[in-house]
Design an enzyme around this catalytic site. Structure first.
Site, PDB file in Angstrom:
ATOM      1  N   SER A 133       0.918  -0.783   0.500  1.00 14.54           N
ATOM      2  CA  SER A 133       0.055   0.029  -0.360  1.00 14.54           C
ATOM      3  C   SER A 133       1.167   0.930   0.243  1.00 14.54           C
ATOM      4  O   SER A 133       0.123   2.410  -0.651  1.00 14.54           O
ATOM      5  CB  SER A 133      -1.088   0.094   1.666  1.00 14.54           C
ATOM      6  OG  SER A 133      -1.687  -1.421   1.514  1.00 14.54           O
ATOM      7  N   THR A 159      -2.581  -8.158 -10.220  1.00 10.01           N
ATOM      8  CA  THR A 159      -4.111  -9.019 -11.603  1.00 10.01           C
ATOM      9  C   THR A 159      -3.688  -8.659 -13.190  1.00 10.01           C
ATOM     10  O   THR A 159      -3.145  -8.170 -13.968  1.00 10.01           O
ATOM     11  CB  THR A 159      -5.184  -7.898 -11.525  1.00 10.01           C
ATOM     12  OG1 THR A 159      -5.268  -8.410 -10.069  1.00 10.01           O
ATOM     13  CG2 THR A 159      -6.736  -8.920 -11.914  1.00 10.01           C
ATOM     14  N   PRO A 238      -9.809   6.769  -5.935  1.00  8.50           N
ATOM     15  CA  PRO A 238     -11.327   7.151  -5.039  1.00  8.50           C
ATOM     16  C   PRO A 238     -11.929   6.575  -6.204  1.00  8.50           C
ATOM     17  O   PRO A 238     -12.760   5.130  -5.880  1.00  8.50           O
ATOM     18  CB  PRO A 238     -11.677   9.142  -5.175  1.00  8.50           C
ATOM     19  CG  PRO A 238     -10.105   9.346  -5.133  1.00  8.50           C
ATOM     20  CD  PRO A 238      -9.328   8.437  -6.313  1.00  8.50           C
ATOM     21  N   GLU A 240     -11.062   3.766  -7.983  1.00  4.66           N
ATOM     22  CA  GLU A 240     -10.420   2.130  -7.824  1.00  4.66           C
ATOM     23  C   GLU A 240     -11.435   2.084  -6.209  1.00  4.66           C
ATOM     24  O   GLU A 240     -12.012   1.103  -6.493  1.00  4.66           O
ATOM     25  CB  GLU A 240      -9.217   2.170  -7.833  1.00  4.66           C
ATOM     26  CG  GLU A 240      -9.199   0.667  -8.187  1.00  4.66           C
ATOM     27  CD  GLU A 240      -7.311   0.933  -7.756  1.00  4.66           C
ATOM     28  OE1 GLU A 240      -7.541  -0.519  -6.909  1.00  4.66           O
ATOM     29  OE2 GLU A 240      -6.625   1.257  -7.883  1.00  4.66           O
ATOM     30  N   GLN A 334     -21.723 -19.523   8.149  1.00  4.00           N
ATOM     31  CA  GLN A 334     -21.697 -20.183   9.547  1.00  4.00           C
ATOM     32  C   GLN A 334     -23.364 -21.071   9.322  1.00  4.00           C
ATOM     33  O   GLN A 334     -23.537 -21.964  10.238  1.00  4.00           O
ATOM     34  CB  GLN A 334     -21.657 -19.396  11.112  1.00  4.00           C
ATOM     35  CG  GLN A 334     -22.013 -19.806  12.069  1.00  4.00           C
ATOM     36  CD  GLN A 334     -20.375 -20.693  12.225  1.00  4.00           C
ATOM     37  OE1 GLN A 334     -19.324 -20.276  12.204  1.00  4.00           O
ATOM     38  NE2 GLN A 334     -20.804 -21.661  13.104  1.00  4.00           N
ATOM     39  N   GLY A 362      -5.700  -1.486  -1.538  1.00  3.59           N
ATOM     40  CA  GLY A 362      -5.312  -0.267  -0.676  1.00  3.59           C
ATOM     41  C   GLY A 362      -5.630  -1.024   0.945  1.00  3.59           C
ATOM     42  O   GLY A 362      -6.891  -0.912   0.820  1.00  3.59           O
TER      43      GLY A 362
END
Length: 377
Positions: A133, A159, A238, A240, A334, A362
């Site tokens: 980050s 990616t 922002p 992303e 669960q 991030g």
């Protein structure tokens, strides 16, 4: 509660895109996971239908659409479908601003036609083995040599790193101030795109290491101005992070719906599980949290389109939505008991695929730092 975010044309787009996913992607989930990569034919099919690079000008094969609500619909339907790919978000939400807004006219002619058609698979290489980050800590370098540039270094967790035809590389400018963003094409000498990494989740999306050893590229491959890449990155983050938040809320809703259907059908102690107060209250809490989060993310989408979404607002949306996603996925699994831990149950795949959301774009700890620093100003 009916959402006021979308118009009739958005609803038509959603139906068409979901039909495309149901026909072209959903039946192949297991196949793509086994291969560790989404086939090129899928991206070319998506591009032919206008689902990739639609922000590009019509002269390059795009539609000139800059309404982020269409991006949001794609993210929501990818999440709802259960396919584990970051490809649409990478292409439309992350790469598009660099190749459309920041690239020059010559670069547009070279790359946008393939970008819009799906024939050009793209990647952005920022993260390094020793720098996640904290982008200011990257050590990959670029230096001038003759009439070109030479890149040295390594990137990881990229990616599309294995399959990309065009990689945007963030590098430290040797002997200069700041960072530079350089486009590197597949087959460039000195570029090595390693085999896909084995991951906990999102197994159908290739993630790879990329190394640069004296990788020489033309100076014309610089995106924006040399030494000013961090400014471009900060401007794009922002968008992303909001994209990740949109996916997170839709992912949480899809998991909740699976859990709700299961607890209505499954019986314990003579009654459906949902009739037990512990389960009933848990479902009420999750439902309400998802609805509240979705309302806020819808407001963020409108703010982004208006040019008003700030870095700290996007960071807050990202960490809040992905934390919620993790909580809902874990709690939903669960309720399935031992079946939830079996690969054959969709909830298990969604659970493992969701975990990375709190890491990439991030890490959420960094997102909290961004919001906290803004509050402390």
């Amino acid at each position: 509660m009916r959402r006021a975010l979308f118009d009739a044309e958005h609803d038509d787009f959603r139906r068409a895109f979901r039909a495309f996913l149901d026909a072209a992607a959903v039946p192949h989930i297991a196949e793509w996971e086994a291969a560790g990569v989404t086939p090129r034919s899928f991206w070319e099919h998506a591009g032919s239908l206008g689902y990739l690079g639609f922000q590009a000008p019509a002269e390059y094969g795009g539609l000139g659409i800059t309404d982020f609500r269409y991006n949001a619909i794609i993210q929501e339907e990818v999440a709802a479908s259960g396919i584990a790919t970051d490809g649409f978000a990478l292409h439309n939400d992350i790469m598009a601003p660099y190749l459309i807004d920041y690239a020059d006219a010559a670069q547009h002619r070279r790359w946008l036609p393939g970008f819009a058609s799906g024939e050009l698979v793209t990647a952005i290489a920022m993260t390094e083995p020793g720098a996640g980050s904290d982008l200011a800590a990257i050590t990959t370098t670029v230096r001038s040599e003759g009439d070109g540039l030479v890149i040295d270094g390594a990137k990881t967790f990229i990616t599309n790193g294995f399959s990309a035809d065009l990689v945007l590389v963030l590098a430290r400018a040797s002997g200069e101030q700041g960072m530079t963003l350089i486009a590197v094409e597949r087959g460039t000498p000195g570029l090595e795109q390693h085999a896909p990494l084995k991951k906990v989740g999102r197994r159908g999306q290739d993630t790879a290491e990329i190394t640069f050893d004296g990788c020489r590229v033309p100076a014309a491959n610089v995106i924006g101005k040399r030494g000013e890449a961090l400014m471009l990155v900060k401007r794009s983050l922002p968008r992303e992070r909001l994209s990740i938040a949109v996916f997170a809320v839709a992912s949480a809703r899809a998991a909740f719906d699976l859990a709700l259907a299961y607890v209505r059908e499954r019986h314990a102690f003579g009654v459906p599980i949902v009739r037990h107060q512990t389960v009933m209250h848990a479902m009420a809490e999750m439902h309400t949290a998802i609805e509240v989060a979705r309302s806020h993310i819808d407001a963020c989408i409108l703010a982004l389109d208006a040019g008003e979404l700030t870095a700290h607002e996007a960071a807050a949306a990202k960490f809040w939505a992905t934390d919620l996603e993790g909580q809902v996925l874990d709690r939903s699994l669960q309720f399935f008991g031992g079946y939830g831990y079996m690969d054959e149950y969709p909830i298990s795949r969604r659970w493992r695929d969701a975990r990375v959301q709190r890491i990439y774009g991030g890490a959420n700890e960094i997102m909290r730092e961004i919001v906290g620093r803004e509050l402390a100003r």
